[in-house]
Scaffold this motif. Structure first.
Motif, short mmCIF file in Angstrom:
data_model
loop_
_atom_site.label_atom_id
_atom_site.label_comp_id
_atom_site.label_asym_id
_atom_site.label_seq_id
_atom_site.Cartn_x
_atom_site.Cartn_y
_atom_site.Cartn_z
N ASN A 114 11.62 4.95 9.45
CA ASN A 114 11.45 6.38 9.67
C ASN A 114 11.93 6.81 11.05
OD1 ASN A 114 10.16 7.11 7.14
ND2 ASN A 114 8.41 5.92 7.85
N ASP A 115 12.78 5.98 11.67
CA ASP A 115 13.31 6.30 12.99
C ASP A 115 14.13 7.59 12.92
OD1 ASP A 115 15.82 6.02 14.95
OD2 ASP A 115 14.10 4.99 15.85
N ALA A 116 13.79 8.57 13.75
CA ALA A 116 14.39 9.90 13.66
C ALA A 116 15.90 9.86 13.87
CB ALA A 116 13.73 10.83 14.67
N ALA A 117 16.36 9.09 14.85
CA ALA A 117 17.79 9.03 15.14
C ALA A 117 18.57 8.41 13.99
CB ALA A 117 18.03 8.25 16.44
N LEU A 118 18.03 7.32 13.42
CA LEU A 118 18.72 6.66 12.30
C LEU A 118 18.70 7.51 11.05
CD1 LEU A 118 17.60 2.93 12.73
CD2 LEU A 118 19.75 4.00 13.40
N VAL A 119 17.57 8.17 10.80
CA VAL A 119 17.48 9.05 9.63
C VAL A 119 18.46 10.22 9.77
CG1 VAL A 119 15.99 10.63 8.36
CG2 VAL A 119 15.10 8.42 9.10
N LEU A 151 14.54 4.53 -1.23
CA LEU A 151 15.24 3.28 -0.94
C LEU A 151 15.09 2.93 0.54
CD1 LEU A 151 17.06 0.96 -1.80
CD2 LEU A 151 19.04 2.44 -1.42
N ARG A 152 15.26 3.90 1.40
CA ARG A 152 15.10 3.66 2.84
C ARG A 152 13.70 3.16 3.16
NH1 ARG A 152 12.99 7.28 6.24
NH2 ARG A 152 13.54 9.09 4.96
N GLN A 153 12.69 3.78 2.57
CA GLN A 153 11.32 3.41 2.87
C GLN A 153 10.86 2.14 2.17
OE1 GLN A 153 9.08 7.01 2.05
NE2 GLN A 153 9.46 7.81 4.12
N SER A 154 11.70 1.60 1.28
CA SER A 154 11.37 0.33 0.64
C SER A 154 11.71 -0.86 1.54
CB SER A 154 12.12 0.17 -0.69
OG SER A 154 13.51 -0.04 -0.48
N ALA A 155 12.45 -0.60 2.62
CA ALA A 155 12.82 -1.68 3.55
C ALA A 155 11.57 -2.27 4.19
CB ALA A 155 13.77 -1.14 4.62
N VAL A 185 34.39 5.41 7.88
CA VAL A 185 34.34 4.20 7.06
C VAL A 185 34.01 2.99 7.94
CG1 VAL A 185 35.74 2.58 5.72
CG2 VAL A 185 35.84 5.03 5.24
N GLY A 186 33.05 2.20 7.48
CA GLY A 186 32.61 1.03 8.23
C GLY A 186 31.30 1.23 8.95
N VAL A 187 30.87 2.48 9.09
CA VAL A 187 29.58 2.73 9.73
C VAL A 187 28.46 2.11 8.90
CG1 VAL A 187 27.88 4.52 10.28
CG2 VAL A 187 30.27 4.82 10.94
N GLN A 188 27.55 1.41 9.55
CA GLN A 188 26.42 0.78 8.87
C GLN A 188 25.11 1.18 9.54
OE1 GLN A 188 27.63 -3.48 8.85
NE2 GLN A 188 27.74 -3.26 6.64
N ILE A 189 24.10 1.40 8.72
CA ILE A 189 22.77 1.73 9.21
C ILE A 189 21.78 0.82 8.50
CG2 ILE A 189 21.11 3.59 9.63
CD1 ILE A 189 23.38 5.55 8.83
N THR A 190 21.07 0.00 9.24
CA THR A 190 20.13 -0.95 8.66
C THR A 190 18.70 -0.51 8.94
OG1 THR A 190 21.67 -2.80 8.87
CG2 THR A 190 19.34 -3.35 8.65
N PHE A 191 17.90 -0.47 7.87
CA PHE A 191 16.49 -0.13 7.99
C PHE A 191 15.63 -1.34 7.66
CE2 PHE A 191 18.56 3.92 7.06
CZ PHE A 191 17.99 4.76 8.01
N ASP A 192 14.53 -1.47 8.41
CA ASP A 192 13.57 -2.53 8.14
C ASP A 192 12.17 -1.94 8.31
OD1 ASP A 192 13.06 -2.39 10.89
OD2 ASP A 192 14.41 -4.07 11.33
N ALA A 193 11.18 -2.79 8.39
CA ALA A 193 9.80 -2.32 8.47
C ALA A 193 9.53 -1.54 9.75
CB ALA A 193 8.84 -3.49 8.36
#
Length: 316
Positions: A136-141, A193-197, A124-132
């Protein structure tokens, strides 16, 4: 029996369960003590016997003789081999919650039955932010995939927040790789949703305690109307008494309890004239907010509604 000869006992509970370890001898006296539970260890940190002064913390034994988890785990009773094992155990003790550990049973003395944990998952509290730049960053995905696996196992809740077309939006994960948006009729896949960033329109996924994702993600006042649906209809998503249904036909666009000049301008923007056929089966509104201006509830905003508005007009 511990490696130092200490005897631990597990008394029978009110329903016959075996839990709540009792230590019968602690090496300094013969009193019986309940073995301390582990979920509040993070709150006990701060005491350090190597320092001349401390402003918080009591330690991890009943008498304050062990000041830190590191010192406690280093005791010979635990048989750790090196500093790395100590560091790993300290990290584990400060992060595990309990609900992901075995519940136990009455036949295995190494995993005795105890009450279910009411803890919050350590994710709980983990956040992952995606932008342009990283959508598609492999580690974040991969990290997001791990979070989704926990959500699919009902261990956590998952929400997403961010801007889309310069509008603040909210989502909650509902399973099957689908995100429910703050408009009840709209769902997106996690990937979509991720790719809409994009630049200045980032999407942030956040892990929440299980059961809170609906309120945090899509319905903050829990009135049954989703947040963006409320904003589209000019009701207040933070007020459970303000809903698209309750504000319809009131002409009170600013929600201040009266009809005045502040309400006239948005009312005028909603005027479309009467339905061409005399009766509209579906609303003839400029926007969902215009339901507020339909004072005679005939699915249009025309001279009839304006007459009612004049009668209701007041000084603020």
């Amino acid at each position: 029996v511990g490696t130092n000869g200490t005897i631990f006992e597990f008394p029978t509970g009110p329903d016959g369960e075996l839990h709540h370890g009792i230590i019968r001898a602690d090496g300094s006296n013969q009193r019986n003590f309940k073995v301390a539970q582990l979920r509040t260890m993070l709150e006990k940190t701060g005491f350090d016997q190597t320092q001349l002064s401390n402003n918080r913390g009591f330690g991890f034994l009943h008498d304050g003789t062990v000041d830190s988890i590191t010192r406690f785990i280093s005791l010979p009773a635990f048989g750790v081999a090196n500093d790395q094992e100590i560091a790993d155990l300290v990290a584990f003790m400060l992060s595990f919650g309990g609900s992901d550990l075995p519940l136990g049973n009455t036949t295995n003395p190494a995993e005795l039955l105890g009450p279910p944990s009411n803890d919050t998952h350590s994710a709980v509290g983990v956040q992952i932010t995606f932008d342009a730049t990283n959508q598609n960053d492999a580690a974040l995905v991969s990290l997001l995939d791990q979070v989704i696996a926990l959500a699919d196992a009902n261990a956590i809740g998952l929400v997403a927040k961010g801007k889309q077309q310069d509008i603040q939006r909210g989502y909650k994960y509902v399973g099957g790789q689908l995100m429910q948006s703050d408009r009840a009729s709209e769902q997106l896949t996690v990937t979509a949703l991720r790719q809409s960033a994009s630049a200045a329109n980032e999407i942030t996924f956040t892990v929440t305690p299980k059961g809170t994702e609906h309120r945090i993600g899509v319905d903050r006042d829990q009135d049954g109307f989703f947040d963006r649906d409320e904003l589209d209809a000019c009701s207040n998503p933070a007020d459970s008494t303000s809903t698209p249904t309750s504000v319809a036909g009131t002409a009170d666009f600013d929600g201040d309890g009266d009809i005045d000049l502040a309400d006239y301008a948005p009312f005028a923007d909603c005027i479309t004239g009467p339905c061409p056929t005399g009766s509209c089966a579906t609303p003839l509104y400029q926007s969902a907010c215009c339901a507020i201006a339909d004072l005679d509830f005939d699915n249009d905003v025309d001279a009839s509604d304006y007459g009612i508005l004049q009668g209701a007009f007041s000084i603020p």
